[in-house]
Design a protein around this motif. Structure first.
Motif, PDB file in Angstrom:
ATOM      1  N   SER A 264      12.191 -36.396  23.789  1.00  0.00           N
ATOM      2  CA  SER A 264      13.003 -35.720  24.782  1.00  0.00           C
ATOM      3  C   SER A 264      12.138 -35.956  26.194  1.00  0.00           C
ATOM      4  CB  SER A 264      13.686 -34.496  24.484  1.00  0.00           C
ATOM      5  OG  SER A 264      14.304 -33.971  25.729  1.00  0.00           O
ATOM      6  N   ASN A 267      10.775 -39.045  27.427  1.00  0.00           N
ATOM      7  CA  ASN A 267      12.063 -39.860  28.188  1.00  0.00           C
ATOM      8  C   ASN A 267      12.130 -39.219  29.619  1.00  0.00           C
ATOM      9  OD1 ASN A 267      14.156 -39.434  25.458  1.00  0.00           O
ATOM     10  ND2 ASN A 267      13.244 -41.310  26.342  1.00  0.00           N
ATOM     11  N   ARG A 359      20.226 -43.234  31.618  1.00  0.00           N
ATOM     12  CA  ARG A 359      19.751 -43.548  30.181  1.00  0.00           C
ATOM     13  C   ARG A 359      18.850 -42.638  29.518  1.00  0.00           C
ATOM     14  NH1 ARG A 359      18.847 -48.611  30.560  1.00  0.00           N
ATOM     15  NH2 ARG A 359      16.750 -48.576  30.957  1.00  0.00           N
ATOM     16  N   GLU A 360      17.696 -42.510  30.359  1.00  0.00           N
ATOM     17  CA  GLU A 360      16.633 -41.899  29.758  1.00  0.00           C
ATOM     18  C   GLU A 360      17.098 -40.260  29.771  1.00  0.00           C
ATOM     19  OE1 GLU A 360      14.072 -42.548  28.595  1.00  0.00           O
ATOM     20  OE2 GLU A 360      14.018 -44.847  29.317  1.00  0.00           O
ATOM     21  N   TYR A 362      20.130 -39.263  29.370  1.00  0.00           N
ATOM     22  CA  TYR A 362      20.885 -39.235  27.999  1.00  0.00           C
ATOM     23  C   TYR A 362      20.063 -39.129  26.933  1.00  0.00           C
ATOM     24  CZ  TYR A 362      24.259 -41.034  24.524  1.00  0.00           C
ATOM     25  OH  TYR A 362      25.108 -41.131  23.496  1.00  0.00           O
ATOM     26  N   SER A 363      19.505 -40.038  26.764  1.00  0.00           N
ATOM     27  CA  SER A 363      18.438 -39.999  25.387  1.00  0.00           C
ATOM     28  C   SER A 363      17.609 -38.596  25.484  1.00  0.00           C
ATOM     29  CB  SER A 363      17.468 -41.091  25.394  1.00  0.00           C
ATOM     30  OG  SER A 363      17.993 -42.464  25.729  1.00  0.00           O
ATOM     31  N   LYS A 366      19.888 -35.976  24.047  1.00  0.00           N
ATOM     32  CA  LYS A 366      20.236 -36.332  22.720  1.00  0.00           C
ATOM     33  C   LYS A 366      19.182 -36.052  21.997  1.00  0.00           C
ATOM     34  CE  LYS A 366      21.099 -40.697  21.430  1.00  0.00           C
ATOM     35  NZ  LYS A 366      21.673 -41.939  21.312  1.00  0.00           N
TER      36      LYS A 366
END
Length: 382
Positions: A264, A267, A359-360, A362-363, A366
């Motif tokens: 995390s 990212n 995208r990063e 979100y990742s 997550k």
């Protein structure tokens, strides 16, 4: 300022006029180019050109020192070392300016003023190398003492601080440390999305921050990796032959959790350059999108921190809500981006960078959710 100060000294010593060129132009290479041109056209005498060389080199060194404010300890040590060495060398050069210029022009017999000036500058750097190379080890130790690493060798809050008599207690300690790692990661990530304050660009504030505790994200990221290493080492040293099947599963889940939280952090580290570009963009639309990103990220982190502060709320339902929120933020961001691209409000490169940022983020979010899911051994599709 350094350039003006040195030139005033030169003025008093040799009766020459002040040159403020080095105070106006921050690039030493540009300053030298202008100085060579002025010297070639007989606008300034050789001694004054040599004084400008001294001022420009020291001025550039000072700029490097200012830019190290807020950087990690190593960069601050290098910046201070560079400044001190150049300050001492160039101060000596200013004091013996007349002797040095006489040596270059008369003793060495260099008649061409441009060649003489280049030789003068090169000679100063060579003298600096000869003087300080034998003292590098002593100098390095001095800088380490002057600018210490305040974080110390141990970054953990719980590991090694509390005695444990059983494997179960050790696993409880490591779980607390992982929660500490999550909290530090969120704090570091949140710092990336704070709006810049104008005062941070002022020289006086950079001077105040030279030895303060202010950390850049890269320094915080390195500390997160160190803490990750401490946790993994602690978990690796647990007596596995004394552990039950349930404890072995818990151990495996904790090790996975540590990897998730560091993924995390990575990212976010990977999009720092994109966030900087958006912050400095002249496109109001792009800057406005950055504001929307800040708002969405801030809301997610606030909800997640409430989850950490109240472990009883770390239930499947709450984590499921955060999962839905994370996906919703991502989908809405992409859906609002495409119309702006089609309307030519942002270009293709900015659009690609924004998609990468979405995208990063979100990742990264997550990964945080996965961390808690593993720690609590919950069954949740993310």
């Amino acid at each position: 300022c350094i350039g003006i100060y040195i030139n005033k000294i030169i003025s008093k010593l040799f009766g020459k006029r002040d040159f403020v060129l080095t105070a106006i132009i921050q690039s030493s290479s540009v300053t030298i180019a202008i100085t060579l041109s002025a010297l070639y056209n007989h606008i300034i005498p050789f001694e004054s050109a040599a004084a400008i060389v001294i001022g420009s080199e020291l001025g550039t060194t000072l700029k490097f020192l200012f830019n190290s404010a807020g950087s990690n300890v190593t960069k601050k040590q290098v910046a201070w070392g560079n400044f001190i060495i150049n300050f001492l060398t160039l101060t000596l050069a200013a004091i013996f300016l007349r002797n040095l210029t006489y040596f270059v022009r008369q003793i060495l017999g260099v008649k061409d003023v441009l060649t003489a000036l280049v030789l003068f500058q090169t000679g100063i750097n060579l003298v600096s190398l000869v003087l300080f190379y034998p003292l590098l080890n002593v100098f390095a130790r001095m800088l380490e003492k002057f600018i210490p690493n305040k974080t110390g060798n141990n970054l953990s809050r719980f590991i090694g601080k509390n005695p444990a008599t059983s494997v179960q207690e050790m696993l409880e300690i490591s779980e607390k440390e992982i929660m500490n790692l999550i909290s530090k990661t969120i704090d570091a990530n949140k710092g990336l999305f704070k709006e810049k304050e104008e005062k941070e660009t002022k020289i006086i504030d950079k001077i105040k921050n030279f030895n303060s505790g202010t950390q850049s994200y890269f320094e915080e990221y390195e500390n997160l990796k160190k803490l990750q290493g401490e946790i993994l080492n602690f978990l690796s040293d647990l007596p596995k032959d004394e552990m039950s099947a349930e404890e072995l599963i818990s151990l495996a889940m904790q090790m996975n959790a540590v990897r998730h939280v560091m993924r995390s952090a990575k990212n976010m580290k990977d999009i720092i350059h994109n966030l900087t570009e958006f912050e400095n963009s002249a496109n109001d639309i792009l800057y406005g999108i950055l504001g929307e990103i800040r708002k969405a990220v801030g809301a997610f982190y606030n909800d997640f921190q409430i989850l950490l502060e109240h472990p009883s709320k770390a239930k499947k339902a709450k984590l499921s809500e955060l999962t839905v929120l994370n996906r919703k933020n991502y989908d809405e961001a992409i859906n609002t981006l495409l119309p702006k691209l089609n309307a030519d409000k942002i270009n293709e490169i900015d659009s690609a960078n924004l998609i990468n940022v979405y995208r990063e983020i979100y990742s990264s979010n997550k990964g945080l959710i996965r961390t808690v899911v593993d720690l609590k051994d919950l069954e949740l599709e993310i």
